[in-house]
Design a protein around this motif. Structure first.
Motif, PDB file in Angstrom:
ATOM      1  N   PRO A  52       1.107  -1.162  -0.127  1.00 29.79           N
ATOM      2  CA  PRO A  52       0.239   0.322   0.121  1.00 29.79           C
ATOM      3  C   PRO A  52       0.735   1.692   0.097  1.00 29.79           C
ATOM      4  CG  PRO A  52       0.325  -0.874   2.153  1.00 29.79           C
ATOM      5  CD  PRO A  52       0.969  -2.436   1.390  1.00 29.79           C
ATOM      6  N   GLY A  53       0.218   2.494   0.009  1.00 29.18           N
ATOM      7  CA  GLY A  53       1.245   4.325   0.314  1.00 29.18           C
ATOM      8  C   GLY A  53       0.729   4.155   1.760  1.00 29.18           C
ATOM      9  N   GLY A  54       1.526   5.408   1.632  1.00 28.26           N
ATOM     10  CA  GLY A  54       2.060   5.191   3.311  1.00 28.26           C
ATOM     11  C   GLY A  54       2.856   5.988   3.077  1.00 28.26           C
ATOM     12  N   GLU A  55       4.480   5.683   4.087  1.00 27.93           N
ATOM     13  CA  GLU A  55       6.010   6.071   3.785  1.00 27.93           C
ATOM     14  C   GLU A  55       6.849   4.734   3.654  1.00 27.93           C
ATOM     15  OE1 GLU A  55       9.106   8.819   3.203  1.00 27.93           O
ATOM     16  OE2 GLU A  55       8.683   7.003   4.737  1.00 27.93           O
ATOM     17  N   SER A  56       7.536   5.643   1.803  1.00 25.58           N
ATOM     18  CA  SER A  56       8.141   4.402   1.620  1.00 25.58           C
ATOM     19  C   SER A  56       9.296   4.415   2.517  1.00 25.58           C
ATOM     20  CB  SER A  56       8.569   4.418   0.443  1.00 25.58           C
ATOM     21  OG  SER A  56       8.829   5.945  -0.297  1.00 25.58           O
ATOM     22  N   THR A  57      10.133   5.474   3.042  1.00 21.56           N
ATOM     23  CA  THR A  57      11.653   4.842   3.331  1.00 21.56           C
ATOM     24  C   THR A  57      11.076   4.425   4.926  1.00 21.56           C
ATOM     25  OG1 THR A  57      12.589   7.480   3.052  1.00 21.56           O
ATOM     26  CG2 THR A  57      13.378   6.128   5.198  1.00 21.56           C
ATOM     27  N   THR A  68       0.625   0.341  -4.754  1.00 23.05           N
ATOM     28  CA  THR A  68       0.243   1.841  -4.586  1.00 23.05           C
ATOM     29  C   THR A  68       1.178   2.830  -3.682  1.00 23.05           C
ATOM     30  OG1 THR A  68      -1.135   1.366  -2.578  1.00 23.05           O
ATOM     31  CG2 THR A  68      -1.746   1.335  -5.152  1.00 23.05           C
ATOM     32  N   CYS A  69       1.574   4.414  -5.246  1.00 18.46           N
ATOM     33  CA  CYS A  69       2.670   5.065  -4.357  1.00 18.46           C
ATOM     34  C   CYS A  69       3.966   4.835  -3.341  1.00 18.46           C
ATOM     35  CB  CYS A  69       1.664   6.086  -3.199  1.00 18.46           C
ATOM     36  SG  CYS A  69       1.486   7.729  -3.822  1.00 18.46           S
ATOM     37  N   ALA A  70       3.662   5.001  -3.164  1.00 20.36           N
ATOM     38  CA  ALA A  70       4.815   4.764  -1.198  1.00 20.36           C
ATOM     39  C   ALA A  70       5.731   2.750  -2.092  1.00 20.36           C
ATOM     40  CB  ALA A  70       5.037   4.821   0.062  1.00 20.36           C
ATOM     41  N   GLY A  71       4.075   2.186  -1.746  1.00 16.46           N
ATOM     42  CA  GLY A  71       4.592   0.592  -2.603  1.00 16.46           C
ATOM     43  C   GLY A  71       5.523   0.813  -4.077  1.00 16.46           C
ATOM     44  N   ALA A  72       4.440   1.505  -4.583  1.00 19.95           N
ATOM     45  CA  ALA A  72       5.188   1.276  -6.026  1.00 19.95           C
ATOM     46  C   ALA A  72       6.862   2.101  -6.258  1.00 19.95           C
ATOM     47  CB  ALA A  72       4.364   2.713  -7.810  1.00 19.95           C
ATOM     48  N   ILE A  73       6.845   2.971  -5.456  1.00 19.16           N
ATOM     49  CA  ILE A  73       8.227   3.282  -4.839  1.00 19.16           C
ATOM     50  C   ILE A  73       9.257   2.733  -4.917  1.00 19.16           C
ATOM     51  CG2 ILE A  73       9.675   4.712  -3.256  1.00 19.16           C
ATOM     52  CD1 ILE A  73       7.440   6.884  -3.770  1.00 19.16           C
ATOM     53  N   LEU A  74       9.058   1.403  -3.673  1.00 20.33           N
ATOM     54  CA  LEU A  74       9.734  -0.020  -3.295  1.00 20.33           C
ATOM     55  C   LEU A  74      10.118  -0.692  -4.631  1.00 20.33           C
ATOM     56  CD1 LEU A  74       7.962  -0.534   0.099  1.00 20.33           C
ATOM     57  CD2 LEU A  74      10.047   0.733  -0.420  1.00 20.33           C
ATOM     58  N   SER A 127      10.165   9.410  -9.576  1.00 21.13           N
ATOM     59  CA  SER A 127      10.957  10.741  -8.696  1.00 21.13           C
ATOM     60  C   SER A 127       9.747  10.783  -7.909  1.00 21.13           C
ATOM     61  CB  SER A 127      11.270  11.682  -9.906  1.00 21.13           C
ATOM     62  OG  SER A 127      11.695  12.549  -9.516  1.00 21.13           O
ATOM     63  N   ARG A 128      10.610  10.734  -6.273  1.00 25.31           N
ATOM     64  CA  ARG A 128      10.009  10.543  -5.374  1.00 25.31           C
ATOM     65  C   ARG A 128       9.257  12.335  -4.928  1.00 25.31           C
ATOM     66  NH1 ARG A 128      12.602   8.794   0.281  1.00 25.31           N
ATOM     67  NH2 ARG A 128       9.981   8.962   0.815  1.00 25.31           N
ATOM     68  N   ASN A 129       7.767  12.032  -4.160  1.00 23.70           N
ATOM     69  CA  ASN A 129       6.905  13.702  -3.890  1.00 23.70           C
ATOM     70  C   ASN A 129       7.436  14.721  -4.771  1.00 23.70           C
ATOM     71  OD1 ASN A 129       7.185  12.544  -1.377  1.00 23.70           O
ATOM     72  ND2 ASN A 129       9.366  13.060  -0.446  1.00 23.70           N
ATOM     73  N   ALA A 130       7.185  14.156  -6.620  1.00 24.60           N
ATOM     74  CA  ALA A 130       7.061  14.964  -7.049  1.00 24.60           C
ATOM     75  C   ALA A 130       6.888  16.127  -7.630  1.00 24.60           C
ATOM     76  CB  ALA A 130       7.782  14.000  -8.338  1.00 24.60           C
ATOM     77  N   PHE A 171      -4.304  11.628  -5.852  1.00 23.93           N
ATOM     78  CA  PHE A 171      -2.399  11.861  -5.417  1.00 23.93           C
ATOM     79  C   PHE A 171      -2.016  12.322  -4.355  1.00 23.93           C
ATOM     80  CE2 PHE A 171      -1.095  11.293  -9.787  1.00 23.93           C
ATOM     81  CZ  PHE A 171      -2.526  10.809 -10.436  1.00 23.93           C
ATOM     82  N   ILE A 172      -1.553  11.554  -3.213  1.00 24.72           N
ATOM     83  CA  ILE A 172      -0.893  12.246  -1.820  1.00 24.72           C
ATOM     84  C   ILE A 172       0.249  12.198  -1.426  1.00 24.72           C
ATOM     85  CG2 ILE A 172      -1.309  11.918   0.638  1.00 24.72           C
ATOM     86  CD1 ILE A 172      -3.841  10.403   0.073  1.00 24.72           C
ATOM     87  N   ARG A 173       0.868  13.363  -2.609  1.00 25.13           N
ATOM     88  CA  ARG A 173       2.669  13.747  -2.210  1.00 25.13           C
ATOM     89  C   ARG A 173       3.062  12.507  -2.743  1.00 25.13           C
ATOM     90  NH1 ARG A 173       7.133  13.368   2.533  1.00 25.13           N
ATOM     91  NH2 ARG A 173       8.333  16.016   1.367  1.00 25.13           N
ATOM     92  N   ALA A 174       2.264  12.052  -4.098  1.00 25.44           N
ATOM     93  CA  ALA A 174       2.656  10.812  -4.773  1.00 25.44           C
ATOM     94  C   ALA A 174       4.093  10.957  -5.866  1.00 25.44           C
ATOM     95  CB  ALA A 174       1.955  11.105  -5.758  1.00 25.44           C
ATOM     96  N   PHE A 179      -1.862   6.688  -7.728  1.00 23.16           N
ATOM     97  CA  PHE A 179      -1.838   6.947  -6.819  1.00 23.16           C
ATOM     98  C   PHE A 179      -3.086   6.382  -5.810  1.00 23.16           C
ATOM     99  CE2 PHE A 179      -2.851   6.184 -11.151  1.00 23.16           C
ATOM    100  CZ  PHE A 179      -3.754   4.954 -11.141  1.00 23.16           C
ATOM    101  N   HIS A 180      -4.185   6.728  -4.990  1.00 21.18           N
ATOM    102  CA  HIS A 180      -4.532   5.637  -4.060  1.00 21.18           C
ATOM    103  C   HIS A 180      -6.326   5.593  -4.662  1.00 21.18           C
ATOM    104  CE1 HIS A 180      -1.577   5.947  -1.013  1.00 21.18           C
ATOM    105  NE2 HIS A 180      -0.985   7.213  -1.810  1.00 21.18           N
ATOM    106  N   PRO A 181      -6.174   4.609  -5.932  1.00 18.56           N
ATOM    107  CA  PRO A 181      -7.414   3.659  -6.151  1.00 18.56           C
ATOM    108  C   PRO A 181      -8.390   3.827  -4.771  1.00 18.56           C
ATOM    109  CG  PRO A 181      -6.263   2.634  -7.512  1.00 18.56           C
ATOM    110  CD  PRO A 181      -5.550   2.846  -6.378  1.00 18.56           C
TER     111      PRO A 181
HETATM  112  N1  LIG Z   1       1.518   8.522  -0.803  1.00 19.85           N
HETATM  113  C1  LIG Z   1       1.910   8.165  -1.151  1.00 19.85           C
HETATM  114  O1  LIG Z   1       2.171   6.932  -0.877  1.00 19.85           O
HETATM  115  C2  LIG Z   1       3.211   8.744   0.007  1.00 19.85           C
HETATM  116  C3  LIG Z   1       4.503   8.690  -0.662  1.00 19.85           C
HETATM  117  C4  LIG Z   1       5.431   9.091   0.139  1.00 19.85           C
HETATM  118  N2  LIG Z   1       5.523  10.362  -0.466  1.00 19.85           N
HETATM  119  C5  LIG Z   1       7.073   8.829   0.116  1.00 19.85           C
HETATM  120  O2  LIG Z   1       7.675   8.849  -0.585  1.00 19.85           O
HETATM  121  O3  LIG Z   1       7.140   7.897   0.105  1.00 19.85           O
END
Ligand SMILES: NC(=O)CC[C@H](N)C(=O)O
Length: 219
Positions: free
Chosen positions: A49-54, A82-88, A108-111, A137-140, A173-175
């Motif tokens: 899920p989304g959240g905070e990737s770090t 989704t979002c942070a999950g996609a970053i990971l 690119s994070r927090n773009a 989109f939340i801090r996507a 984004f977050h469906p």
């Molecule tokens: N909605 C989110 O998952 C935000 C991702 C977050 N900004 C990050 O970089 O990890």
């Protein structure tokens, strides 16, 4: 495959876990929260899920799940970040080392800026839904490049917002924070499951665009 191969998991370490579980219930797909490596057994797919990737990355390591997810992926597990999950899941992160690195793309994070620059849009995603889809989109991050084996599902302005390869779906984004179930159905089908198509029967009558804030602390 295991007898319960028709089940999806939602990684339950941090972020939007309950909202994904709720949407999977609404489309009639069996789902469980996943906190431990053993809980990956027999799953057809896992949502990160989304959240905070770090924060998620640290918890994944602490709980011994980074290796377990990569192993399960090698064994055929489908993944949706989704979002942070996609970053990971990305193989490349601007100015940072990649984490799981399972899909050939750069993010690119927090773009879009800070949390206050979060926004909603309604978009056409023909591969996923006939009707336009609301997206939150939340801090996507932005997906700024995809490899040859990755299909773009949604291109917006100067960035890619959704993409997939054979085994992985990514959305920045977050469906799960909208009333729309199209992406959850799409992922369920990608995992070989048959989700329900009946919107009216499965959406809670009291759902509102603010429902996902129900756990927020109000002073
Ligand atoms: N909605 C989110 O998952 C935000 C991702 C977050 N900004 C990050 O970089 O990890």
């Amino acid at each position: 495959m295991a007898a319960d191969a028709g089940r999806l998991g939602v990684l339950d370490l941090q972020g939007g876990v309950q909202e994904h579980l709720d949407h999977l219930r609404r489309i009639g797909v069996a789902a469980q929260a996943v906190k431990r490596a053993t809980e990956l057994e027999g799953l057809a797919g896992l949502i990160i899920p989304g959240g905070e990737s770090t924060c998620l990355a640290r918890l994944l390591d602490i709980f011994g799940l980074s290796h377990a997810i990569s192993q399960a992926y090698s064994g055929g597990l489908k993944l949706w970040g989704t979002c942070a999950g996609a970053i990971l899941l990305a193989s490349e992160i601007t100015d940072e080392p990649p984490f799981l690195g399972l899909i050939d793309m750069a993010v690119s994070r927090n773009a879009f800026g800070s949390q206050l620059d979060s926004f909603n849009r309604v978009v056409e995603v023909p591969a996923v839904a006939v009707e336009p889809v609301p997206v939150t989109f939340i801090r996507a991050p932005k997906i700024v490049r995809v490899g040859a084996g990755v299909r773009v599902l949604l291109q917006l302005d100067d960035y890619i917002a959704a993409a997939e390869d054979e085994q992985i779906l990514v959305t920045v984004f977050h469906p799960e924070l909208t009333a729309n179930l199209a992406f959850h159905r799409y992922f369920a089908r990608k995992c070989g499951l048959t989700p329900s198509d009946n919107d009216a029967a499965n959406l809670d009558p009291d759902w509102t665009p603010q429902s996902w804030m129900r756990f927020a602390h109000h002073s």
